[in-house]
Write an enzyme that holds these catalytic residues in place. Structure first.
Site, PDB file in Angstrom:
ATOM      1  N   LYS A 164       0.979  -1.228  -0.043  1.00 56.17           N
ATOM      2  CA  LYS A 164      -0.468  -0.135   0.294  1.00 56.17           C
ATOM      3  C   LYS A 164       1.035   1.333   0.318  1.00 56.17           C
ATOM      4  O   LYS A 164       0.568   2.322   0.136  1.00 56.17           O
ATOM      5  CB  LYS A 164      -0.710   0.304   0.736  1.00 56.17           C
ATOM      6  CG  LYS A 164      -1.380  -1.124   1.762  1.00 56.17           C
ATOM      7  CD  LYS A 164      -2.053  -2.160   0.387  1.00 56.17           C
ATOM      8  CE  LYS A 164      -3.741  -1.441  -0.423  1.00 56.17           C
ATOM      9  NZ  LYS A 164      -3.449  -2.065  -1.802  1.00 56.17           N
ATOM     10  N   HIS A 197       7.568  -7.330  -1.463  1.00 55.06           N
ATOM     11  CA  HIS A 197       7.560  -6.513  -0.590  1.00 55.06           C
ATOM     12  C   HIS A 197       8.682  -6.954   0.753  1.00 55.06           C
ATOM     13  O   HIS A 197       8.441  -6.745   2.350  1.00 55.06           O
ATOM     14  CB  HIS A 197       5.914  -6.857  -0.211  1.00 55.06           C
ATOM     15  CG  HIS A 197       4.984  -6.285  -0.341  1.00 55.06           C
ATOM     16  ND1 HIS A 197       4.776  -5.152  -0.813  1.00 55.06           N
ATOM     17  CD2 HIS A 197       3.769  -6.703  -1.279  1.00 55.06           C
ATOM     18  CE1 HIS A 197       4.391  -4.432  -1.779  1.00 55.06           C
ATOM     19  NE2 HIS A 197       2.954  -6.030  -2.024  1.00 55.06           N
ATOM     20  N   SER A 209      -4.907   3.212   4.235  1.00 58.14           N
ATOM     21  CA  SER A 209      -5.335   1.819   2.806  1.00 58.14           C
ATOM     22  C   SER A 209      -5.420   0.772   3.040  1.00 58.14           C
ATOM     23  O   SER A 209      -5.938  -0.546   2.329  1.00 58.14           O
ATOM     24  CB  SER A 209      -3.675   2.441   1.776  1.00 58.14           C
ATOM     25  OG  SER A 209      -3.815   1.767   0.708  1.00 58.14           O
TER      26      SER A 209
HETATM   27  P1  A3P Z   1      -5.246   3.920  -1.431  1.00 58.13           P
HETATM   28  O1  A3P Z   1      -6.361   2.795  -0.752  1.00 58.13           O
HETATM   29  O2  A3P Z   1      -4.659   5.478  -0.274  1.00 58.13           O
HETATM   30  O3  A3P Z   1      -6.253   4.494  -2.451  1.00 58.13           O
HETATM   31  P2  A3P Z   1      -0.001  -0.514  -3.938  1.00 58.13           P
HETATM   32  O4  A3P Z   1      -0.066  -0.448  -4.961  1.00 58.13           O
HETATM   33  O5  A3P Z   1       1.640  -0.492  -2.616  1.00 58.13           O
HETATM   34  O6  A3P Z   1      -0.968  -1.207  -2.911  1.00 58.13           O
HETATM   35  O7  A3P Z   1      -1.003   0.841  -2.742  1.00 58.13           O
HETATM   36  C1  A3P Z   1      -1.666   0.829  -3.466  1.00 58.13           C
HETATM   37  C2  A3P Z   1      -2.605   2.031  -2.852  1.00 58.13           C
HETATM   38  O8  A3P Z   1      -1.844   3.151  -4.210  1.00 58.13           O
HETATM   39  C3  A3P Z   1      -3.640   3.186  -3.061  1.00 58.13           C
HETATM   40  O9  A3P Z   1      -3.843   3.586  -2.165  1.00 58.13           O
HETATM   41  C4  A3P Z   1      -3.842   3.185  -4.305  1.00 58.13           C
HETATM   42  O10 A3P Z   1      -4.988   4.384  -4.875  1.00 58.13           O
HETATM   43  C5  A3P Z   1      -2.605   4.283  -4.323  1.00 58.13           C
HETATM   44  N1  A3P Z   1      -2.202   4.316  -5.820  1.00 58.13           N
HETATM   45  C6  A3P Z   1      -2.237   3.525  -7.405  1.00 58.13           C
HETATM   46  N2  A3P Z   1      -1.845   3.867  -7.379  1.00 58.13           N
HETATM   47  C7  A3P Z   1      -2.261   5.368  -8.405  1.00 58.13           C
HETATM   48  C8  A3P Z   1      -2.284   6.465  -8.163  1.00 58.13           C
HETATM   49  N3  A3P Z   1      -1.942   6.621 -10.554  1.00 58.13           N
HETATM   50  N4  A3P Z   1      -2.040   8.035  -7.973  1.00 58.13           N
HETATM   51  C9  A3P Z   1      -2.302   7.973  -6.384  1.00 58.13           C
HETATM   52  N5  A3P Z   1      -2.305   7.249  -6.001  1.00 58.13           N
HETATM   53  C10 A3P Z   1      -2.003   5.709  -6.425  1.00 58.13           C
END
Ligand code: A3P
Length: 288
Positions: free
Chosen positions: A45, A100, A130
């Site tokens: 996240k 991870h 998140s």
């Molecule tokens: P939120 O749950 O706060 O919206 P990961 O890929 O490490 O699992 O992280 C997921 C988080 O990154 C989520 O956060 C997701 O919405 C956010 N995310 C993914 N792509 C993004 C983008 N292009 N711009 C901003 N946030 C992004």
């Protein structure tokens, strides 16, 4: 292989058995990296998918084809996932690999290699929020009855993937001293100025892009574009594994969303833990 209820405990850290086996975790520790590999490292996240999307576009000089036709977990597979071995073999050079895993587990496999490591971090308060929401939709993660219960486990480091604090410290402080090929990029700097983040990453990879190629990266890495892209938004995953009626993977995409979730009391506890657990960490954090 579904194994939604299975928990794998490996070197004291729990992992969802749906994605990991003891064998796949052990194989990750012995992975024969190539010097041309690019390794995205993150705590869940923290912006992993965002970086996967950016790297795919950089390697394709802004051409969005692959980022729109191939799922992120195929074009940038997780090193430790049980289904990844054949995917990793099939990747063309340079490979984008994701993990991870904490630094102490991967240090041996990385020793002596020239892999380019990109560590993506995010304000742990936003990570916690998140991750909590992700637990509600991901049926391979444990159920928590409340955010408070989840927060306790997150701060204690007993959630799946282990302690955020240990992960962050392991990859950003002295332990990685021998690794010259490590770039630290934060979710916050990507949010604040994505173009600057692109330049930072392309310079590190020594793959400069032309202006129109940078513009294409900007377009196809935007939150709205990624939210609509089935190759990164996980909407093709069956509902028994990820239940999209309970939330979206591309949820908010904002810096500071923790303010909508943490009570004053929870924030004070978080600050106390941060202070105590990060006292041996000399990095300055720009998380807002
Ligand atoms: P939120 O749950 O706060 O919206 P990961 O890929 O490490 O699992 O992280 C997921 C988080 O990154 C989520 O956060 C997701 O919405 C956010 N995310 C993914 N792509 C993004 C983008 N292009 N711009 C901003 N946030 C992004």
């Amino acid at each position: 292989m579904s194994r939604l209820e299975v928990i794998e405990t490996f070197h004291g850290i729990t992992f969802p058995g749906h994605l990991h086996t003891q064998e796949s975790l052990q194989l990750a520790l012995e992975f024969p990296f190539h010097d041309t590999d690019i390794l995205i490292v993150s705590y869940p996240k923290s912006g992993t998918t965002w970086m996967q999307q950016l790297l795919t576009l950089i390697l394709n000089r802004g051409d969005p084809f692959e980022s729109q036709k191939v799922p992120n977990w195929v074009r940038a597979p997780w090193l430790e996932h049980h289904y990844s071995a054949t995917l990793l073999d099939a990747l063309r050079q340079p490979r984008i690999i994701t993990t991870h895993l904490p630094h102490n587990l991967l240090a041996g496999a990385l020793r002596g290699s020239n892999v380019k490591v990109i560590y993506v971090s995010r304000n742990p308060k936003d990570v916690a929020v998140s991750f909590y929401h992700f637990h509600k939709m991901a049926n391979f993660l444990p159920n928590f009855s409340s955010f408070q219960e989840f927060l306790n486990a997150f701060l204690e480091g007993t959630v799946h993937f282990g302690s955020w604090f240990d992960h962050f410290k392991g990859w950003t402080t002295g332990q990685t001293g021998a690794m010259t090929n490590l770039l630290h990029v934060t979710y916050e700097e990507m949010s604040m100025d994505f173009e600057a983040a692109i330049v930072k990453v392309t310079s590190f990879l020594q793959r400069p892009l032309a202006e129109d190629e940078v513009n294409s990266c900007l377009r196809h890495c935007s939150f709205s574009s990624m939210k609509d892209n089935k190759m990164v938004n996980y909407t093709d995953i069956p509902p028994e594994i990820m239940d999209h009626s309970k939330g979206c993977f591309m949820r908010r995409g904002k810096v500071g969303d923790w303010r909508n979730m943490l009570t004053n009391e929870q924030n004070e506890r978080f600050e106390r833990d941060l202070k105590e657990k990060m006292q041996d960490c000399s990095l300055e954090f720009v998380w807002e």
